[in-house]
Write a protein that holds these residues in place. Structure first.
Motif, mmCIF file in Angstrom:
data_model
loop_
_atom_site.group_PDB
_atom_site.id
_atom_site.type_symbol
_atom_site.label_atom_id
_atom_site.label_comp_id
_atom_site.label_asym_id
_atom_site.label_seq_id
_atom_site.Cartn_x
_atom_site.Cartn_y
_atom_site.Cartn_z
ATOM 1 N N ASP A 289 4.657 27.578 32.554
ATOM 2 C CA ASP A 289 3.477 26.834 32.963
ATOM 3 C C ASP A 289 2.228 27.342 32.237
ATOM 4 O OD1 ASP A 289 3.552 24.779 34.732
ATOM 5 O OD2 ASP A 289 2.202 25.843 36.134
ATOM 6 N N PHE A 290 2.131 28.663 32.139
ATOM 7 C CA PHE A 290 1.005 29.316 31.469
ATOM 8 C C PHE A 290 0.960 28.886 29.999
ATOM 9 C CE2 PHE A 290 -1.421 32.853 29.731
ATOM 10 C CZ PHE A 290 -2.346 33.104 30.728
ATOM 11 N N LEU A 291 2.149 28.855 29.394
ATOM 12 C CA LEU A 291 2.283 28.447 27.993
ATOM 13 C C LEU A 291 1.732 27.031 27.800
ATOM 14 C CD1 LEU A 291 3.628 29.901 25.625
ATOM 15 C CD2 LEU A 291 5.736 28.722 26.163
ATOM 16 N N ARG A 292 2.145 26.137 28.697
ATOM 17 C CA ARG A 292 1.693 24.741 28.619
ATOM 18 C C ARG A 292 0.181 24.637 28.711
ATOM 19 N NH1 ARG A 292 5.409 23.627 33.032
ATOM 20 N NH2 ARG A 292 7.386 23.140 32.041
ATOM 21 N N THR A 293 -0.406 25.427 29.608
ATOM 22 C CA THR A 293 -1.823 25.222 29.900
ATOM 23 C C THR A 293 -2.754 26.102 29.059
ATOM 24 O OG1 THR A 293 -1.483 26.733 31.743
ATOM 25 C CG2 THR A 293 -1.546 24.394 32.273
ATOM 26 N N HIS A 294 -2.185 27.079 28.319
ATOM 27 C CA HIS A 294 -3.054 27.979 27.544
ATOM 28 C C HIS A 294 -2.791 27.918 26.045
ATOM 29 C CE1 HIS A 294 -3.565 29.527 31.561
ATOM 30 N NE2 HIS A 294 -4.583 30.231 31.164
ATOM 31 N N PHE A 298 -3.772 30.216 21.213
ATOM 32 C CA PHE A 298 -3.223 30.641 19.924
ATOM 33 C C PHE A 298 -3.091 29.510 18.926
ATOM 34 C CE2 PHE A 298 0.557 29.009 21.652
ATOM 35 C CZ PHE A 298 0.801 29.627 22.867
ATOM 36 N N MET A 299 -3.876 28.475 19.128
ATOM 37 C CA MET A 299 -3.887 27.402 18.137
ATOM 38 C C MET A 299 -4.493 27.932 16.853
ATOM 39 S SD MET A 299 -2.795 24.476 19.227
ATOM 40 C CE MET A 299 -3.631 22.931 19.078
#
Ligand code: PGA
Length: 302
Positions: A289-294, A298-299
């Motif tokens: 979930d954290f990956l999806r929203t953050h 790291f873009m």
């Protein structure tokens, strides 16, 4: 009834998997005699030899093979139990095991900082390996989540794309094609290329791109890391197809240029993958979930 302990089974499982007493001891953070003792006690309980050692090589006997399968299942079940207890004790505690392909190492650690800051009770282990080794770990169900560029076909997995992963053609900044617009792909047939080792996802994709375009790929040199490839490109040894994720924040980047080749960048994605049958722990689900929203953390920088 045999009297075996969890510690003994863990030691045996590690030796059986790694085929080495010393590597098992290292992984378990204990001494080699401790591992040997655990195995000896286990052997006494089972009443049949489990391992055979020829020189430095460790082999499993038939009883050892059977025990290895049992141990792996049992430790997995036990791990899930521990996780459930951790979840019950207080949400967001416990362990998170992630394997990521080498090319994702440019951004994965960056998300872990803020994630750990938000959930200090979570311990993380991050394996960084090439695609083939990652698929081996996936097959053995060793981790909660896997991050890769090209999820395998035909395996029982669930994958979710979470970020762009453009593939670019990299050249030294002084290369004759730098600055030219819409370079035909066929121009690349005249060039030497630097490629990652076999087993790498980037290598697989590079070969596929050339095959699909029926163009000869001249590999001048195999190199075992993206960093080595970038240095070799900068040094004028050849061109390379790499994920643009490898270029972030790199000071040496001024020596490199991205060529404007027709059809490039090839737009792909980064995926987070898990086994279909695997029940995600609360911790793993929280991380996903954290990956999806953050993702923006790291873009690539504009
Ligand atoms: P690699 O994988 O680091 O093994 O080259 C990259 C990818 O999966 O795209």
């Amino acid at each position: 009834m045999m009297h075996v302990t969890l510690r003994q089974l863990q030691a045996f499982e590690a030796v059986a998997r790694l085929r080495s007493f010393s590597r098992a001891a290292e992984e378990m953070h204990v001494t080699q005699p401790t591992v040997s003792k655990q195995i000896r006690l286990l052997h006494e309980q089972v009443g049949l030899p489990l391992l055979e050692q020829l020189g430095k090589k460790v082999f499993l006997t038939e009883a050892g093979e059977k025990l290895h399968v049992t141990c792996a299942d049992w430790l997995d079940t036990w791990g899930r139990f521990e996780q459930t207890i951790a979840d019950l004790k207080g949400l967001k505690q416990g362990r998170l095991k992630i394997s990521t392909v080498t090319t994702a190492k440019y951004f994965m650690p960056r998300i872990l900082g803020p994630f750990c800051a938000e959930y200090p009770g979570i311990d993380i282990s991050l394996e960084v390996i090439n695609r083939t080794r990652l698929l081996e770990r996936l097959a053995r169900n060793e981790d909660d989540l896997y991050v890769m560029g090209v999820p395998p076909e035909g395996l029982d997995i669930e994958s979710e794309a979470f970020m762009d992963n453009p593939l670019v053609v990299l050249a030294p900044a002084n290369h004759r094609l730098v600055g030219r617009k819409s370079i035909p792909f066929s121009e690349l047939a005249k060039e030497n290329f630097l490629a990652r080792e076999r087993g790498s996802g980037t290598r697989m994709t590079t070969e596929r791109v050339f095959q699909d375009r029926k163009t000869e790929l001249r590999i001048k040199m195999d190199l075992g890391s993206n960093e080595a490839i970038k240095q070799a490109v900068a040094g004028g040894l050849g061109l390379a197809l790499l994920s643009s994720s490898t270029l972030n924040l790199d000071p040496a980047q001024t020596e490199l240029a991205i060529l404007d080749v027709e059809g490039f960048p090839i737009m792909r994605s980064w995926y987070v993958v898990r086994s279909k049958g695997k029940q995600l722990s609360v911790v793993a689900a929280t991380f996903q979930d954290f990956l999806r929203t953050h993702v923006q953390l790291f873009m690539p920088r504009p």
